[in-house]
Design a protein around this motif. Structure first.
Motif, PDB file in Angstrom:
ATOM      1  N   UNK A  96       0.826  -1.203   0.000  1.00  0.00           N
ATOM      2  CA  UNK A  96       0.000   0.000   0.000  1.00  0.00           C
ATOM      3  C   UNK A  96       0.863   1.257   0.000  1.00  0.00           C
ATOM      4  N   UNK A  97       1.873   1.292   0.879  1.00  0.00           N
ATOM      5  CA  UNK A  97       2.722   2.470   0.958  1.00  0.00           C
ATOM      6  C   UNK A  97       3.435   2.760  -0.346  1.00  0.00           C
ATOM      7  N   UNK A  98       4.009   1.729  -0.964  1.00  0.00           N
ATOM      8  CA  UNK A  98       4.713   1.911  -2.227  1.00  0.00           C
ATOM      9  C   UNK A  98       3.758   2.364  -3.326  1.00  0.00           C
ATOM     10  N   UNK A  99       2.571   1.784  -3.356  1.00  0.00           N
ATOM     11  CA  UNK A  99       1.603   2.133  -4.394  1.00  0.00           C
ATOM     12  C   UNK A  99       1.119   3.569  -4.243  1.00  0.00           C
ATOM     13  N   UNK A 100       0.861   3.988  -2.998  1.00  0.00           N
ATOM     14  CA  UNK A 100       0.369   5.345  -2.780  1.00  0.00           C
ATOM     15  C   UNK A 100       1.414   6.399  -3.124  1.00  0.00           C
TER      16      UNK A 100
ATOM     17  N   UNK B 207       7.366  -0.824 -10.124  1.00  0.00           N
ATOM     18  CA  UNK B 207       7.794  -2.211 -10.000  1.00  0.00           C
ATOM     19  C   UNK B 207       8.058  -2.743 -11.395  1.00  0.00           C
ATOM     20  N   UNK B 208       8.643  -3.922 -11.464  1.00  0.00           N
ATOM     21  CA  UNK B 208       8.887  -4.538 -12.761  1.00  0.00           C
ATOM     22  C   UNK B 208       7.654  -5.309 -13.212  1.00  0.00           C
ATOM     23  N   UNK B 209       7.487  -5.403 -14.528  1.00  0.00           N
ATOM     24  CA  UNK B 209       6.404  -6.215 -15.052  1.00  0.00           C
ATOM     25  C   UNK B 209       5.519  -5.468 -16.020  1.00  0.00           C
ATOM     26  N   UNK B 210       4.321  -6.006 -16.220  1.00  0.00           N
ATOM     27  CA  UNK B 210       3.420  -5.506 -17.245  1.00  0.00           C
ATOM     28  C   UNK B 210       2.819  -4.161 -16.847  1.00  0.00           C
ATOM     29  N   UNK B 211       2.551  -3.962 -15.574  1.00  0.00           N
ATOM     30  CA  UNK B 211       2.011  -2.686 -15.092  1.00  0.00           C
ATOM     31  C   UNK B 211       2.966  -2.123 -14.040  1.00  0.00           C
ATOM     32  N   UNK B 212       4.031  -1.469 -14.482  1.00  0.00           N
ATOM     33  CA  UNK B 212       5.014  -0.973 -13.507  1.00  0.00           C
ATOM     34  C   UNK B 212       4.484   0.124 -12.611  1.00  0.00           C
ATOM     35  N   UNK B 213       3.482   0.874 -13.060  1.00  0.00           N
ATOM     36  CA  UNK B 213       2.892   1.935 -12.258  1.00  0.00           C
ATOM     37  C   UNK B 213       1.694   1.349 -11.521  1.00  0.00           C
ATOM     38  N   UNK B 214       1.924   0.851 -10.310  1.00  0.00           N
ATOM     39  CA  UNK B 214       0.885   0.126  -9.578  1.00  0.00           C
ATOM     40  C   UNK B 214      -0.310   1.009  -9.241  1.00  0.00           C
ATOM     41  N   UNK B 215      -0.099   2.321  -9.133  1.00  0.00           N
ATOM     42  CA  UNK B 215      -1.208   3.201  -8.768  1.00  0.00           C
ATOM     43  C   UNK B 215      -2.321   3.198  -9.811  1.00  0.00           C
ATOM     44  N   UNK B 216      -2.028   2.751 -11.016  1.00  0.00           N
ATOM     45  CA  UNK B 216      -3.050   2.640 -12.045  1.00  0.00           C
ATOM     46  C   UNK B 216      -3.837   1.356 -11.983  1.00  0.00           C
ATOM     47  N   UNK B 217      -3.531   0.491 -11.013  1.00  0.00           N
ATOM     48  CA  UNK B 217      -4.165  -0.823 -10.918  1.00  0.00           C
ATOM     49  C   UNK B 217      -4.786  -1.022  -9.534  1.00  0.00           C
ATOM     50  N   UNK B 218      -5.464   0.003  -9.029  1.00  0.00           N
ATOM     51  CA  UNK B 218      -6.074  -0.086  -7.708  1.00  0.00           C
ATOM     52  C   UNK B 218      -7.547   0.291  -7.782  1.00  0.00           C
TER      53      UNK B 218
ATOM     54  N   UNK C  27     -14.005   4.367  -1.602  1.00  0.00           N
ATOM     55  CA  UNK C  27     -14.098   4.938  -2.939  1.00  0.00           C
ATOM     56  C   UNK C  27     -14.672   3.905  -3.904  1.00  0.00           C
ATOM     57  N   UNK C  28     -15.058   4.374  -5.090  1.00  0.00           N
ATOM     58  CA  UNK C  28     -15.527   3.467  -6.129  1.00  0.00           C
ATOM     59  C   UNK C  28     -16.968   3.057  -5.940  1.00  0.00           C
ATOM     60  N   UNK C  29     -17.299   1.872  -6.468  1.00  0.00           N
ATOM     61  CA  UNK C  29     -18.659   1.358  -6.370  1.00  0.00           C
ATOM     62  C   UNK C  29     -19.012   1.069  -4.913  1.00  0.00           C
ATOM     63  N   UNK C  30     -20.292   1.098  -4.546  1.00  0.00           N
ATOM     64  CA  UNK C  30     -20.688   0.793  -3.167  1.00  0.00           C
ATOM     65  C   UNK C  30     -20.146  -0.568  -2.727  1.00  0.00           C
ATOM     66  N   UNK C  31     -19.725  -0.708  -1.465  1.00  0.00           N
ATOM     67  CA  UNK C  31     -19.127  -1.969  -1.005  1.00  0.00           C
ATOM     68  C   UNK C  31     -20.004  -3.194  -1.250  1.00  0.00           C
TER      69      UNK C  31
ATOM     70  N   UNK D 157     -20.201   9.084 -10.667  1.00  0.00           N
ATOM     71  CA  UNK D 157     -19.678  10.412 -10.355  1.00  0.00           C
ATOM     72  C   UNK D 157     -18.168  10.470 -10.465  1.00  0.00           C
ATOM     73  N   UNK D 158     -17.558  11.532  -9.927  1.00  0.00           N
ATOM     74  CA  UNK D 158     -16.100  11.688 -10.032  1.00  0.00           C
ATOM     75  C   UNK D 158     -15.362  10.529  -9.359  1.00  0.00           C
ATOM     76  N   UNK D 159     -14.243  10.138  -9.939  1.00  0.00           N
ATOM     77  CA  UNK D 159     -13.414   9.102  -9.329  1.00  0.00           C
ATOM     78  C   UNK D 159     -12.618   9.709  -8.179  1.00  0.00           C
ATOM     79  N   UNK D 160     -12.645   9.054  -7.018  1.00  0.00           N
ATOM     80  CA  UNK D 160     -11.991   9.593  -5.827  1.00  0.00           C
ATOM     81  C   UNK D 160     -10.659   8.926  -5.515  1.00  0.00           C
ATOM     82  N   UNK D 161     -10.336   7.805  -6.160  1.00  0.00           N
ATOM     83  CA  UNK D 161      -9.106   7.082  -5.816  1.00  0.00           C
ATOM     84  C   UNK D 161      -7.879   7.987  -5.874  1.00  0.00           C
ATOM     85  N   UNK D 162      -7.788   8.770  -6.943  1.00  0.00           N
ATOM     86  CA  UNK D 162      -6.599   9.587  -7.139  1.00  0.00           C
ATOM     87  C   UNK D 162      -6.393  10.642  -6.077  1.00  0.00           C
TER      88      UNK D 162
END
Length: 495
Positions: A135-139, A144-155, A170-174, A187-192
């Motif tokens: 979580x800390x690294x992603x935030x 990271x290495x691999x297909x999606x190196x920017x993990x923040x785009x995959x949350x 955030x996102x869809x209702x739990x 509505x607006x995306x709040x993750x970012x």
């Protein structure tokens, strides 16, 4: 807070506070206490206490943000809210490739969790250590290495605690069936809002993971002539854009490669720094390296597709790069089977003793400052950034240690390392002066950082809305004050 988390989970002893206020460069912030809640409910109660008392809190996950500030708060007198006890892994779904983690979960823990279940999903690991928080690294938008190196785009589906102690998601209702697979909700995306942010404390995050490709190979190559770097960059950008290469691409200069494998040869240089060119050339020749070392990955759903990618790669790199090597097909490698971090050794580059079995750059007084500008994936931009680094670091007495990480077909991150020994008198001051000069020079040429450490503040330009959000969500400014703050706190909000 002692009542909330238990007396043994609050540290106020001088040794613990001194360690928490220590980074891999000079700091003078004083830590008031370290508090370790066990769950989101305890986080809420601690935050409410801090908000009522108007005491700043600095949340951390594992505190291994080496080179950017480690655990040290931006504000003097803050309470560190350490979330390392929150280690649950939940909502694992192999078919959909999703899993939810709390802030204390490390890359190593998640990898072990997936392996125990026979999963085909993989987790890319950052260069520092597999014991860093996912979580800390992603935030921080760590790569990271691999297909999606920017993990923040995959949350998706973040659970966050606000400055008043309220908890929200955030996102869809739990309760929605799509809560973990659809990022936006309505509505607006709040993750970012909560990435590289001090607007709330993230207590849970859903990750999207990729399966290990059915057919894959690791690619390595070198560039002997530094003057051909621009040509290599343009070829790699084309290969990334057209989909021949779909992973991150790493380019590491010669002294970066050496720092990962060896320590500074003080005996050969008679203690002289930075590393003389003659000694650098001798070591490069000895290890069979070049001016730059590159690596990437190929993958495809079929063996024929993989073979086509390999053929295209060979043809494109012919006459541009040398010693192109492809691993055995489906051989476990650093992209799709990362067991540990692989760059922590370089923190000890200028220390007189080798890294211990349990490396800790803060404890061992390793000098490490990282600066990470982002640039377009094009020859002119990359060449100019490299020129600035190669000029400024030796001028200040440091080796121009750097990697280039192509995280998309359009953008490249440079990770520049200022490495030294904090036990050498005057080195802290010299390193800080080098960092400030380097950051100013790169920014002046249009190369702004993609992430910030303790030493830097973002430019307020165009960020008044973020500042207004901070004033609204955290009016008493208790959550990590100074961390990713944009502009003057007393400035008027946007109209």
């Amino acid at each position: 807070m002692r009542v909330v988390v238990g007396g043994s989970r609050v540290s106020t002893g001088p040794d613990a506070l001194r360690a928490a206020g220590t980074a891999t460069f000079a700091t003078d912030q004083r830590v008031s206490a370290i508090v370790r809640p066990a769950d989101a409910g305890e986080v809420q109660r601690c935050v409410r206490i801090a908000n009522d008392a108007e005491v700043p809190v600095h949340p951390i996950s594992r505190g291994k943000n080496w080179g950017y500030g480690s655990r040290v708060p931006n504000t003097d007198g803050a309470v560190i809210l350490s979330l390392d006890r929150m280690c649950s892994i939940e909502d694992y779904d192999e078919r959909r490739g999703v899993v939810s983690v709390q802030p204390g979960v490390t890359f190593r823990q998640l990898i072990d969790y997936l392996r125990e279940r026979g999963s085909r999903l993989y987790v890319g690991v950052p260069g520092s250590t597999a014991d860093a928080s996912v979580v800390g690294n992603t935030l921080e938008r760590g790569i990271v290495q691999g297909i999606h190196p920017d993990r923040a785009g995959q949350i998706a589906a973040l659970e966050v605690v606000l400055a008043n102690g309220d908890r929200t998601e955030t996102g869809a209702p739990p309760a929605s069936r799509s809560a973990h697979v659809h990022r936006w909700g309505l509505g607006p995306s709040l993750d970012g809002m909560f990435v590289q942010s001090n607007l709330a404390i993230v207590t849970r995050m859903t990750l999207w993971l990729d399966p290990i490709p059915a057919w894959h190979q690791h690619v390595s190559f070198k560039l002997t002539e530094p003057g051909r770097l621009g040509a290599l960059v343009d070829v790699l950008q084309l290969l990334r854009m057209e989909g021949t290469i779909t992973t991150s691409i790493g380019l590491h200069n010669a002294v970066k490669v050496i720092s990962l494998q060896e320590q500074y040869p003080f005996g050969e240089t008679g203690g002289r720094t930075p590393l003389p060119d003659a000694v650098l050339r001798r070591i490069v020749d000895e290890i069979g390296g070049g001016a730059w070392f590159g690596e990437a990955g190929l993958h495809a759903p079929t063996e024929q597709g993989l073979s086509a990618h390999a053929g295209r790669l060979r043809s494109a790199l012919a006459g541009v790069a040398e010693d192109l090597s492809l691993s055995a097909i489906n051989e476990p490698g650093p992209f799709f089977n990362p067991d540990t971090g692989h760059a922590l050794h370089q923190a000890y580059w200028r220390k007189p003793a080798p890294p211990p079995p349990d490396p800790d750059p803060d404890r061992d007084r390793c000098g490490v400052i990282w600066h990470a500008p982002v640039m377009p994936f094009e020859a002119d931009a990359v060449r100019r950034c490299v020129e600035i680094v190669e000029h400024m670091l030796p001028e200040h007495g440091f080796e121009p240690i750097m990697s280039l990480q192509a995280v998309s077909p359009r953008a490249v991150y440079a990770v520049i390392s200022i490495l030294y020994d904090r036990d050498v008198a005057g080195e802290d001051e010299r390193a800080l002066d080098c960092y400030r000069s380097l950051a100013a020079a790169l920014s002046g040429d249009g190369f702004e950082p993609y992430r910030l450490g303790l030493l830097a503040r973002p430019s307020p330009s165009g960020r008044s809305l973020v500042h207004a959000l901070k004033r609204t969500l955290d009016p008493k400014n208790i959550l990590a004050p100074g961390r990713y703050d944009f502009g003057d706190r007393d400035a008027d909000p946007p109209v």
